[in-house]
Enzyme design. Structure first.
Site, PDB file in Angstrom:
ATOM      1  N   HIS A   1      12.159  23.309   9.081  1.00 40.93           N
ATOM      2  CA  HIS A   1      11.713  24.144   7.963  1.00 40.93           C
ATOM      3  C   HIS A   1      10.434  23.621   7.336  1.00 40.93           C
ATOM      4  O   HIS A   1       9.681  24.391   6.729  1.00 40.93           O
ATOM      5  CB  HIS A   1      12.819  24.303   6.915  1.00 40.93           C
ATOM      6  CG  HIS A   1      13.530  23.041   6.551  1.00 40.93           C
ATOM      7  ND1 HIS A   1      14.457  22.445   7.376  1.00 40.93           N
ATOM      8  CD2 HIS A   1      13.466  22.256   5.449  1.00 40.93           C
ATOM      9  CE1 HIS A   1      14.932  21.352   6.802  1.00 40.93           C
ATOM     10  NE2 HIS A   1      14.334  21.205   5.626  1.00 40.93           N
TER      11      HIS A   1
ATOM     12  N   GLY B   1      21.903  10.123  15.043  1.00 37.40           N
ATOM     13  CA  GLY B   1      22.940   9.146  15.342  1.00 37.40           C
ATOM     14  C   GLY B   1      24.192   9.369  14.517  1.00 37.40           C
ATOM     15  O   GLY B   1      25.313   9.332  15.045  1.00 37.40           O
TER      16      GLY B   1
ATOM     17  N   HIS C   1      33.202  32.028  -9.097  1.00 41.06           N
ATOM     18  CA  HIS C   1      34.404  31.203  -8.961  1.00 41.06           C
ATOM     19  C   HIS C   1      35.375  31.879  -8.001  1.00 41.06           C
ATOM     20  O   HIS C   1      35.584  33.091  -8.079  1.00 41.06           O
ATOM     21  CB  HIS C   1      35.087  31.027 -10.323  1.00 41.06           C
ATOM     22  CG  HIS C   1      36.339  30.202 -10.249  1.00 41.06           C
ATOM     23  ND1 HIS C   1      36.328  28.830 -10.125  1.00 41.06           N
ATOM     24  CD2 HIS C   1      37.649  30.582 -10.264  1.00 41.06           C
ATOM     25  CE1 HIS C   1      37.568  28.393 -10.071  1.00 41.06           C
ATOM     26  NE2 HIS C   1      38.380  29.429 -10.159  1.00 41.06           N
TER      27      HIS C   1
END
Length: 444
Positions: free
Chosen positions: A310, A180, A432
Site C-alpha cells: 500500500h 518469519g 455494537h
C-alpha cells in the site's frame, strides 16, 4: 515511434494501481511486466502468505471455500498442504485475470516482457524501443540470504515456502521479522513444531516492543521455541548452526525458512546506463520520488523507503499527482502496517520507543480485548490497544495486538490523519458489538 505520457516498469501493486490512476486522469501509459501480473505481492507475497496465515480462520468463517476440502484433514488436525496449494492455485489466476481486465482499459498498453532503460525517456523490450515523457521504475524486491554457508534442499526462502508438497513435522525459521513471524504462527497452528532463531533482542523491531514481546509470548504458549540474540553461522542440509550467549548450538528440522529480509531489484534494468544513483538499499529518490535522472521516478520496494504494497500504491499516486500538478498532502509517516499472525499486530505512527528517543512528550491510553463483547463471543480476548496522544491530546499513533488489529488501526489512521483529538474519539459512536469499540474504550 509513438511516445506515450508514462512508462511503468513492473506490474506489482505500485505499477498496476499507478497505471490505472494515471489513465483515469487522461495519461497514456505503457506498462511492462516480465513475469506474472501482480508482482511479488500477488504471486509470492501478501496474498499467498495470507493463505497460510488465515487457513484456520478461513475454514470456519468462509462457507464458500468448503468446495476446496480437504482444506484440513479434520477439524482437530493441521491444515492439508494439498488443500492449501489447490486453494492458492485457484485463487491467484483469478486475481491475475482481474488485473489483466484492469489494464485493458483505453489509455493503457500492457507489454509482457523485460524492459531495460536505454535513456531518460526510452526503454528497450525484446529488441523494440518504447518512448515516454516520464518513466516510473516499480521493479520490487527479492528475498535475501545471510552471507553464511548454505547447502541443502531443506532450505527455503520466502518464495519457496509457498510451494510445498507436504506439511513438515518440524520447521526452523531464521529471522523474526514480519514474514518469519507470520509463517511461524501459521505453521504452529497447523501442528508443526516450530523454532525461530533471531539475531536481535526482540522480534519485529519496527513495532511497539511491548506488543511484540506479548506476541512472542503468545506464540511460545502455542509451542513455538524462540532463540533470541542468536547468530546463525551456517545451514547445512537439515541443520541450523547458531551462536547463543557464546555457546554453539544446533537445531535439526525437516524444513528451514530463511526469512532474512528483502533486497531491491536494481540489477539488469539499466540504472548504470542512464546514471541513476542507487545502492544496496534501493534507488535514491527525492520527496517527489524522482531519481537522480530527471523524468525517471522509482516507487515501492525498489526505492527501499517502505516495503509495503500500500505504500507503493501511495507513492505511485504521488508521482502522477506531481506530474499533473495536483496538490495533495500525502503522509508517508502515517502508512499503517500489519503482521498477520495469531493474534494480529498492527500499527500506525511512532512507537513509545521512538518518542522517548526523540524526547517528545506523549500520553498513552490502553484498553484490553478482555472487556470487549465481540472479542469474548469470538473467543479472541487476547489483545491490547495502545493509543498515543501528544501533549495537546491530539492522536498521533495507535498500536494494537489482537483480533482484527489491522481494521482497528485503519480507523485510527483516518482519525490521526484528520487531526482528531482524544475528545473527538470519545464522541464517535461505534457499532455494537464490534472489536473496534476497544478504541473508544481506551480513552474512556
Amino acid at each position: 515511434m509513438l511516445m506515450t505520457d508514462l512508462i511503468i516498469i513492473g506490474c506489482g501493486p505500485g505499477g498496476y494501481t499507478t497505471a490505472a490512476y494515471a489513465a483515469r486522469h487522461g495519461l497514456t501509459v505503457t506498462i511492462f511486466e516480465k513475469g506474472e501480473l501482480g508482482g511479488t505481492c500477488l504471486n509470492v507475497g501478501c496474498i499467498p502468505t495470507k493463505i497460510y496465515s488465515h487457513a484456520a480462520e478461513i475454514l470456519y468463517e468462509c462457507f464458500e471455500i468448503r468446495e476446496y476440502e480437504p482444506f484440513y484433514d479434520s477439524p482437530d488436525q493441521g491444515a492439508s498442504m494439498h488443500g492449501l496449494m489447490r486453494w492458492k492455485n485457484d485463487i491467484l489466476p483469478k486475481l491475475r485475470k482481474g488485473l489483466a481486465t484492469l489494464l485493458s482499459v483505453p489509455g493503457i498498453t500492457l507489454v509482457n516482457g523485460e524492459a531495460v532503460l536505454k535513456d531518460a525517456h526510452t526503454v528497450t523490450c525484446e529488441g523494440k524501443d518504447y518512448e515516454a515523457h516520464h518513466i516510473i521504475i516499480a521493479t520490487g524486491a527479492h528475498p535475501l540470504n545471510l552471507p553464511i554457508p548454505l547447502a541443502g534442499t531443506a532450505i527455503k526462502d520466502t518464495t519457496g515456502i509457498l510451494d510445498l508438497d507436504d506439511m513438515p513435522d518440524t520447521l526452523t525459521v531464521v529471522g523474526a521479522g514480519v514474514v518469519g513471524m507470520e509463517m511461524a504462527s501459521a505453521f504452529a497452528i497447523s501442528d508443526v513444531n516450530v523454532t525461530v532463531i533471531e539475531y536481535l533482542k526482540e522480534c519485529l523491531p519496527s513495532m511497539d516492543q511491548d506488543l511484540a514481546k506479548r506476541l512472542r509470548k503468545s506464540l511460545e504458549r502455542r509451542g513455538v521455541t524462540f532463540h533470541m540474540q542468536s547468530a546463525v553461522t551456517a545451514v547445512v542440509n537439515n541443520t541450523v548452526v547458531f551462536e547463543e550467549k557464546g555457546e554453539t548450538k544446533t537445531v535439526d528440522s525437516d524444513l528451514i525458512l530463511m526469512a532474512t529480509g528483502r533486497g531491491p531489484n536494481v540489477e539488469g534494468i539499466g540504472l548504470d546506463t542512464v546514471g541513476i544513483d542507487y545502492d544496496r538499499h534501493g534507488i535514491k529518490t527525492d520527496d517527489n520520488l524522482m531519481t537522480s535522472v530527471p523524468d525517471i521516478y522509482a516507487i515501492g520496494d525498489v526505492n527501499g523507503r517502505q516495503m509495503l504494497a500500500h505504500a507503493a500504491e501511495m507513492q505511485g499516486r504521488q508521482v502522477v499527482d506531481h506530474l499533473l500538478g495536483i496538490k495533495r498532502h500525502y503522509r508517508p509517516d502515517l502508512v499503517p502496517s500489519a503482521v498477520f499472525t495469531y493474534p494480529e499486530l498492527a500499527a500506525v505512527g511512532p512507537t513509545e520507543q521512538q518518542l522517548k528517543a526523540e524526547g517528545r512528550k506523549y500520553k498513552v491510553y490502553k484498553s484490553s480485548f478482555r472487556s470487549n463483547g465481540r472479542a469474548v463471543l469470538m473467543c479472541t480476548t487476547e489483545g491490547l490497544v495502545k493509543l498515543i496522544a501528544d501533549d495537546n491530546d491530539r492522536l498521533i499513533a495507535c498500536h494494537v495486538l489482537g483480533n482484527h488489529a489491522a481494521d482497528i488501526v485503519q480507523e485510527a489512521t483516518a482519525l490521526i490523519q484528520m487531526g482528531a483529538t482524544v475528545e473527538d474519539l470519545r464522541t464517535i459512536v461505534h457499532i455494537h458489538p464490534t472489536v473496534n469499540e476497544v478504541l473508544r474504550d481506551a480513552v474512556e
